[in-house]
Write a protein that holds these residues in place. Structure first.
Motif, PDB file in Angstrom:
ATOM      1  N   LYS A 144     -12.125  22.494  21.719  1.00 36.66           N
ATOM      2  CA  LYS A 144     -12.861  24.004  22.621  1.00 36.66           C
ATOM      3  C   LYS A 144     -12.924  26.065  21.289  1.00 36.66           C
ATOM      4  N   HIS A 145     -12.345  26.226  20.416  1.00 36.06           N
ATOM      5  CA  HIS A 145     -12.215  26.771  19.566  1.00 36.06           C
ATOM      6  C   HIS A 145     -13.743  26.614  18.907  1.00 36.06           C
ATOM      7  N   TYR A 146     -12.918  25.621  18.420  1.00 33.92           N
ATOM      8  CA  TYR A 146     -14.717  25.102  17.524  1.00 33.92           C
ATOM      9  C   TYR A 146     -16.059  25.253  17.795  1.00 33.92           C
ATOM     10  N   ILE A 147     -15.950  24.980  19.541  1.00 35.41           N
ATOM     11  CA  ILE A 147     -17.186  25.049  19.913  1.00 35.41           C
ATOM     12  C   ILE A 147     -17.937  25.774  20.094  1.00 35.41           C
ATOM     13  N   ASP A 148     -16.718  27.242  20.410  1.00 39.41           N
ATOM     14  CA  ASP A 148     -16.467  29.030  20.695  1.00 39.41           C
ATOM     15  C   ASP A 148     -17.196  29.312  19.913  1.00 39.41           C
ATOM     16  N   GLU A 149     -17.153  29.044  18.124  1.00 40.92           N
ATOM     17  CA  GLU A 149     -17.849  29.162  17.639  1.00 40.92           C
ATOM     18  C   GLU A 149     -18.599  28.978  16.552  1.00 40.92           C
ATOM     19  N   GLY A 150     -19.537  27.595  16.806  1.00 42.07           N
ATOM     20  CA  GLY A 150     -20.122  27.080  17.116  1.00 42.07           C
ATOM     21  C   GLY A 150     -20.399  26.256  15.884  1.00 42.07           C
ATOM     22  N   GLU A 151     -19.274  25.349  15.384  1.00 46.34           N
ATOM     23  CA  GLU A 151     -18.693  24.628  14.325  1.00 46.34           C
ATOM     24  C   GLU A 151     -19.147  23.390  15.153  1.00 46.34           C
ATOM     25  N   ILE A 152     -19.090  22.509  15.880  1.00 50.51           N
ATOM     26  CA  ILE A 152     -19.425  22.034  16.752  1.00 50.51           C
ATOM     27  C   ILE A 152     -19.934  21.987  17.934  1.00 50.51           C
ATOM     28  N   TYR A 153     -20.723  20.664  18.431  1.00 55.62           N
ATOM     29  CA  TYR A 153     -20.882  21.036  20.249  1.00 55.62           C
ATOM     30  C   TYR A 153     -20.852  19.804  20.641  1.00 55.62           C
ATOM     31  N   GLN A 154     -19.344  18.849  20.441  1.00 61.69           N
ATOM     32  CA  GLN A 154     -19.512  17.890  20.749  1.00 61.69           C
ATOM     33  C   GLN A 154     -18.005  16.963  20.208  1.00 61.69           C
ATOM     34  N   VAL A 155     -17.425  16.859  20.535  1.00 62.03           N
ATOM     35  CA  VAL A 155     -15.968  16.083  19.754  1.00 62.03           C
ATOM     36  C   VAL A 155     -15.441  15.025  20.739  1.00 62.03           C
ATOM     37  N   ASN A 156     -14.814  13.766  20.513  1.00 59.51           N
ATOM     38  CA  ASN A 156     -14.175  12.911  20.881  1.00 59.51           C
ATOM     39  C   ASN A 156     -12.814  13.105  20.512  1.00 59.51           C
ATOM     40  N   LEU A 157     -11.600  13.486  21.426  1.00 59.31           N
ATOM     41  CA  LEU A 157     -10.195  13.515  20.906  1.00 59.31           C
ATOM     42  C   LEU A 157      -9.802  12.038  21.684  1.00 59.31           C
ATOM     43  N   SER A 158      -9.082  11.656  21.140  1.00 58.88           N
ATOM     44  CA  SER A 158      -8.917  10.645  20.707  1.00 58.88           C
ATOM     45  C   SER A 158      -6.960  10.130  20.436  1.00 58.88           C
ATOM     46  N   HIS A 159      -6.020   9.732  20.311  1.00 55.18           N
ATOM     47  CA  HIS A 159      -4.453   8.695  20.623  1.00 55.18           C
ATOM     48  C   HIS A 159      -4.647   7.764  20.744  1.00 55.18           C
ATOM     49  N   SER A 160      -3.589   6.665  19.837  1.00 55.22           N
ATOM     50  CA  SER A 160      -3.774   5.886  19.579  1.00 55.22           C
ATOM     51  C   SER A 160      -2.182   5.824  20.414  1.00 55.22           C
ATOM     52  N   LEU A 161      -2.220   3.934  21.560  1.00 52.57           N
ATOM     53  CA  LEU A 161      -1.210   3.780  22.065  1.00 52.57           C
ATOM     54  C   LEU A 161      -0.887   2.898  21.696  1.00 52.57           C
ATOM     55  N   PHE A 162       0.212   2.400  21.516  1.00 46.49           N
ATOM     56  CA  PHE A 162       1.619   1.329  20.896  1.00 46.49           C
ATOM     57  C   PHE A 162       1.726   0.447  22.085  1.00 46.49           C
ATOM     58  N   THR A 163       1.448  -0.618  21.745  1.00 47.93           N
ATOM     59  CA  THR A 163       3.170  -1.699  22.701  1.00 47.93           C
ATOM     60  C   THR A 163       3.346  -3.133  21.980  1.00 47.93           C
ATOM     61  N   GLU A 164       4.157  -3.781  22.322  1.00 46.08           N
ATOM     62  CA  GLU A 164       4.437  -5.260  21.784  1.00 46.08           C
ATOM     63  C   GLU A 164       4.437  -6.148  22.667  1.00 46.08           C
ATOM     64  N   SER A 165       3.955  -7.301  22.280  1.00 47.93           N
ATOM     65  CA  SER A 165       3.249  -8.375  22.959  1.00 47.93           C
ATOM     66  C   SER A 165       3.783  -9.953  21.307  1.00 47.93           C
ATOM     67  N   ASP A 166       4.229 -10.833  22.505  1.00 43.34           N
ATOM     68  CA  ASP A 166       4.115 -12.201  21.596  1.00 43.34           C
ATOM     69  C   ASP A 166       3.113 -12.516  22.223  1.00 43.34           C
ATOM     70  N   ALA A 167       2.466 -12.250  22.721  1.00 39.69           N
ATOM     71  CA  ALA A 167       1.364 -13.574  23.708  1.00 39.69           C
ATOM     72  C   ALA A 167      -0.158 -13.393  21.931  1.00 39.69           C
ATOM     73  N   PRO A 168      -0.304 -14.832  22.381  1.00 36.70           N
ATOM     74  CA  PRO A 168      -1.636 -14.666  20.900  1.00 36.70           C
ATOM     75  C   PRO A 168      -2.739 -13.690  21.609  1.00 36.70           C
ATOM     76  N   PRO A 169      -3.260 -13.217  20.109  1.00 32.83           N
ATOM     77  CA  PRO A 169      -4.294 -12.130  20.571  1.00 32.83           C
ATOM     78  C   PRO A 169      -5.761 -12.627  21.381  1.00 32.83           C
ATOM     79  N   PHE A 170      -6.048 -13.987  21.107  1.00 28.63           N
ATOM     80  CA  PHE A 170      -6.906 -14.505  21.948  1.00 28.63           C
ATOM     81  C   PHE A 170      -6.685 -14.309  23.425  1.00 28.63           C
ATOM     82  N   ALA A 171      -5.823 -14.698  23.612  1.00 27.13           N
ATOM     83  CA  ALA A 171      -5.357 -14.832  25.427  1.00 27.13           C
ATOM     84  C   ALA A 171      -5.507 -13.605  25.721  1.00 27.13           C
TER      85      ALA A 171
END
Length: 255
Positions: A188-215
């Motif tokens: 929001k600060h960068y938008i106010d300063e005119g440095e950016i006009y759009q941003v895609n904020l994201s983060h990664s989620l992790f878990t464990e599984s022994d299932a085959p990837p295609f399943a």
């Protein structure tokens, strides 16, 4: 160019299942029942080249375009006959903008750019209920790969049940709530300063599984069917994707 047209009652994921464990296999899957813009799915394996830079991709696609055989009218409606399949990650921007600050360490140990080249693929036309095995015959292995794909589509129905999947017991994030809140305030600060006009904020989620990837992917396409799904098996890692849209569409008229 070599072509084999076929009709099948199998669904795309059923045809791909024998290929799912093959390193460098791919499934570009239009599994939505309301696929207005994309009525094709594509699958294949047996990549002849792996590329991890934009320069490599551009060079190979230029080489292919110079030796590509004439496309017969029966295939002119099919948008993909072979070529490069893969992904470009956000951090690949540094190939165009090297002045940017070094990227943060990724929780996923995968390259920012990864593509494989295929000269023999299967195209499924969901609108007309038929399919094609297409070989551009660019490599000495093309004939063998073509025959292998013919065996797969003509084989008997695979009745092996998919393994049951259980919900993950624990999902963890790369960020705490406070860290994520600070990212929002900074954006929001960068938008106010005119440095950016759009941003895609994201983060990664992790878990464990022994299932085959295609399943896991089959469950994803069942729960969240979309026009632009994909399963990419790159050997040491897999990409499972479900997207309702495409960013770019290239045809004879341009982008």
């Amino acid at each position: 160019m070599k072509i084999f047209e076929f009709h099948t009652q199998k669904k795309g994921d059923e045809l791909f299942k024998p290929l799912a464990k093959e390193p460098f296999s791919f499934f570009l899957d239009s599994c939505s029942t309301d696929a207005r813009n994309n009525s094709f799915s594509f699958l294949g394996a047996f990549s002849y080249k792996i590329m991890t830079s934009i320069h490599e991709i551009e060079s190979e696609l230029k080489r292919i375009s110079e030796i590509l055989p004439t496309v017969p009218p029966t295939l002119s409606h099919i948008p993909f006959l072979g070529g490069a399949v893969g992904y470009i990650g956000y951090d690949a921007v540094r190939e165009w903008e090297p002045h940017l600050s070094p990227h943060k360490e990724s929780p996923f140990q995968i390259p920012p750019v990864y593509f494989c080249c295929y000269d023999t693929v299967i195209a499924l036309d969901h609108k007309h209920g038929n399919g094609f095995i297409i070989s551009l015959e660019l490599t000495p292995q093309s004939k063998e790969n073509f025959e292998e794909l013919k065996k797969i589509i003509s084989s008997s129905q695979d009745n092996t049940p998919s393994p049951s999947l259980t919900s993950p017991n624990h999902i963890r994030s790369t960020l705490t709530f406070e860290e994520y809140r600070q990212m929002i305030l900074q954006a929001k600060h960068y938008i106010d300063e005119g440095e950016i006009y759009q941003v895609n904020l994201s983060h990664s989620l992790f878990t464990e599984s022994d299932a085959p990837p295609f399943a896991i992917y089959q469950r994803l396409r069942l729960k969240n069917a979309a026009e632009y799904c994909a399963f990419l098996n790159f050997g040491n890692f897999q990409i499972l994707s479900s997207s309702p849209e495409r960013f770019l569409h290239i045809n004879n008229e341009g982008i």
